[in-house]
Motif scaffolding. Structure first.
Motif, PDB file in Angstrom:
ATOM      1  N   ALA A 161       0.876  -1.173   0.000  1.00 37.30           N
ATOM      2  CA  ALA A 161       0.000   0.000   0.000  1.00 37.30           C
ATOM      3  C   ALA A 161       0.908   1.216   0.000  1.00 37.30           C
ATOM      4  N   SER A 162       0.995   1.883  -1.137  1.00 33.42           N
ATOM      5  CA  SER A 162       1.986   2.948  -1.300  1.00 33.42           C
ATOM      6  C   SER A 162       1.611   4.190  -0.510  1.00 33.42           C
ATOM      7  N   GLY A 163       2.627   4.795   0.100  1.00 36.17           N
ATOM      8  CA  GLY A 163       2.480   6.060   0.799  1.00 36.17           C
ATOM      9  C   GLY A 163       3.206   7.150   0.048  1.00 36.17           C
ATOM     10  N   PRO A 164       3.582   8.221   0.717  1.00 34.57           N
ATOM     11  CA  PRO A 164       4.248   9.340   0.042  1.00 34.57           C
ATOM     12  C   PRO A 164       5.674   9.008  -0.383  1.00 34.57           C
ATOM     13  N   ARG A 165       6.168   9.765  -1.360  1.00 29.75           N
ATOM     14  CA  ARG A 165       7.538   9.643  -1.859  1.00 29.75           C
ATOM     15  C   ARG A 165       8.142  11.032  -1.957  1.00 29.75           C
ATOM     16  N   LEU A 166       9.416  11.114  -1.672  1.00 20.93           N
ATOM     17  CA  LEU A 166      10.169  12.353  -1.849  1.00 20.93           C
ATOM     18  C   LEU A 166      11.489  12.018  -2.528  1.00 20.93           C
ATOM     19  N   THR A 167      11.876  12.832  -3.518  1.00 19.35           N
ATOM     20  CA  THR A 167      13.128  12.630  -4.226  1.00 19.35           C
ATOM     21  C   THR A 167      14.013  13.861  -4.069  1.00 19.35           C
ATOM     22  N   VAL A 168      15.265  13.617  -3.689  1.00 19.96           N
ATOM     23  CA  VAL A 168      16.281  14.664  -3.639  1.00 19.96           C
ATOM     24  C   VAL A 168      17.513  14.127  -4.348  1.00 19.96           C
ATOM     25  N   GLY A 169      17.882  14.756  -5.449  1.00 18.83           N
ATOM     26  CA  GLY A 169      19.033  14.285  -6.213  1.00 18.83           C
ATOM     27  C   GLY A 169      18.820  12.853  -6.668  1.00 18.83           C
ATOM     28  N   PRO A 170      19.825  11.977  -6.460  1.00 20.93           N
ATOM     29  CA  PRO A 170      19.716  10.592  -6.939  1.00 20.93           C
ATOM     30  C   PRO A 170      19.103   9.631  -5.923  1.00 20.93           C
ATOM     31  N   THR A 171      18.401  10.162  -4.911  1.00 18.53           N
ATOM     32  CA  THR A 171      17.774   9.274  -3.928  1.00 18.53           C
ATOM     33  C   THR A 171      16.286   9.590  -3.796  1.00 18.53           C
ATOM     34  N   THR A 172      15.506   8.534  -3.632  1.00 18.08           N
ATOM     35  CA  THR A 172      14.063   8.655  -3.400  1.00 18.08           C
ATOM     36  C   THR A 172      13.717   7.934  -2.112  1.00 18.08           C
ATOM     37  N   LEU A 173      12.966   8.608  -1.244  1.00 12.15           N
ATOM     38  CA  LEU A 173      12.410   7.969  -0.057  1.00 12.15           C
ATOM     39  C   LEU A 173      10.980   7.563  -0.384  1.00 12.15           C
ATOM     40  N   SER A 174      10.705   6.262  -0.266  1.00 13.88           N
ATOM     41  CA  SER A 174       9.381   5.724  -0.557  1.00 13.88           C
ATOM     42  C   SER A 174       8.845   5.023   0.684  1.00 13.88           C
ATOM     43  N   LEU A 175       7.669   5.444   1.132  1.00 12.01           N
ATOM     44  CA  LEU A 175       7.024   4.825   2.284  1.00 12.01           C
ATOM     45  C   LEU A 175       5.896   3.931   1.807  1.00 12.01           C
TER      46      LEU A 175
END
Length: 273
Positions: free
Chosen positions: A188-202
């Motif tokens: 069940a996908s939550g929010p995502r944030l991308t900064v440069g070459p990294t993405t935080l996916s909850l």
């Protein structure tokens, strides 16, 4: 070098980033337990107690958006370097903070219980009564699908509470992801944030009907290929169930060195259907 925000594992930093005030309801979900601790004073106490087990804490990647702020960190516990994630999310005047761990070695678990046990209800540390902890049968004709929304670089690696060292190579990473999605039943996908070459996916899965919360840091080699997925999870009772079910599935191709020594006695043998 120690970082001054280590005492609260960056909870203060993230709450400031979301402009938290006395009018906001603040909750903290601990990596070891079910439920949440409410109230800014109690949240600060619990965050400080959690961070106190580490001799030093160093910051890693950070992400920030209008309603979410997060910090990756590495804490030194005795001779172990423990990776963690602290994530704060705002919904109107409610701010929820989650602390995730990428590994849960027994000495760290004991230290967290000793330092935080008086701040969290005893029942929150254990699986609900009646939880099915038996290992499900593994069908002999099972077809695995990792359901990845991106391609893996040939040298891709995965770090996860499933194993105590990285899993390397696109084929084995896909295989682990395929087994994982069978165990937790989809994401069940939550929010995502991308900064440069990294993405935080909850995202959230479920094991034995209980939520498994995951913070996945995706490191991109280029716009289409991922070179590293670094996962952290909570709460520990569900992570432990997940570990046991994954170990039963993966020991045929991952040797025992991928798992914490001494864990074998707690993992019953699986049944092949």
């Amino acid at each position: 070098m120690n970082h001054p925000a280590h005492a609260s594992l960056y909870v203060d930093e993230l709450l400031r980033a979301l402009e938290t005030t006395a009018r906001d309801e603040v909750l903290l979900r601990h990596p070891m337990t079910f439920g949440a601790t409410a109230g800014r004073t109690r949240v600060d106490q619990l965050a400080a107690a959690t961070g106190s087990i580490f001799a030093t804490v160093e910051p890693g990647h950070g992400w920030s958006g209008p309603d979410m702020s997060a910090r990756e960190w590495h804490g030194q516990f005795e001779d172990r370097r423990i990776r963690g994630m602290t994530v704060a999310r705002r919904s109107s005047q409610r701010v929820e903070v989650d602390i995730f761990l990428a590994t849960f070695p027994a000495p760290v678990r004991r230290a967290l219980r000793e330092t935080c046990g008086g701040l969290i209800d005893a029942a929150a540390w254990s699986l609900p009564e009646g939880t099915d902890t038996a290992l499900p049968p593994i069908p002999a004709d099972e077809v695995l699908d990792p359901k990845l929304a991106f391609k893996l670089a040939p040298e891709a690696q995965l770090t996860s509470p499933v194993a105590c060292k990285p899993i390397s190579g696109a084929a084995d990473v896909e295989r682990i992801c395929g087994h994982s999605i069978v165990v937790y039943g989809g994401r069940a996908s939550g929010p995502r944030l991308t900064v440069g070459p990294t993405t935080l996916s909850l995202w959230t899965g479920a094991v034995a009907g209980l939520p498994l919360e995951v913070a996945n840091v995706i490191h991109w080699r280029d716009q289409q290929h991922v070179k590293l997925m670094a996962m952290a999870m909570r709460p520990w009772p569900v992570v432990e169930l997940f570990q046991a079910r994954m170990k039963a599935r993966t020991l045929p191709f991952l040797d025992a060195s991928y798992f914490e020594a001494g864990d074998d006695a707690s993992v019953p043998e699986h049944v092949t259907a």
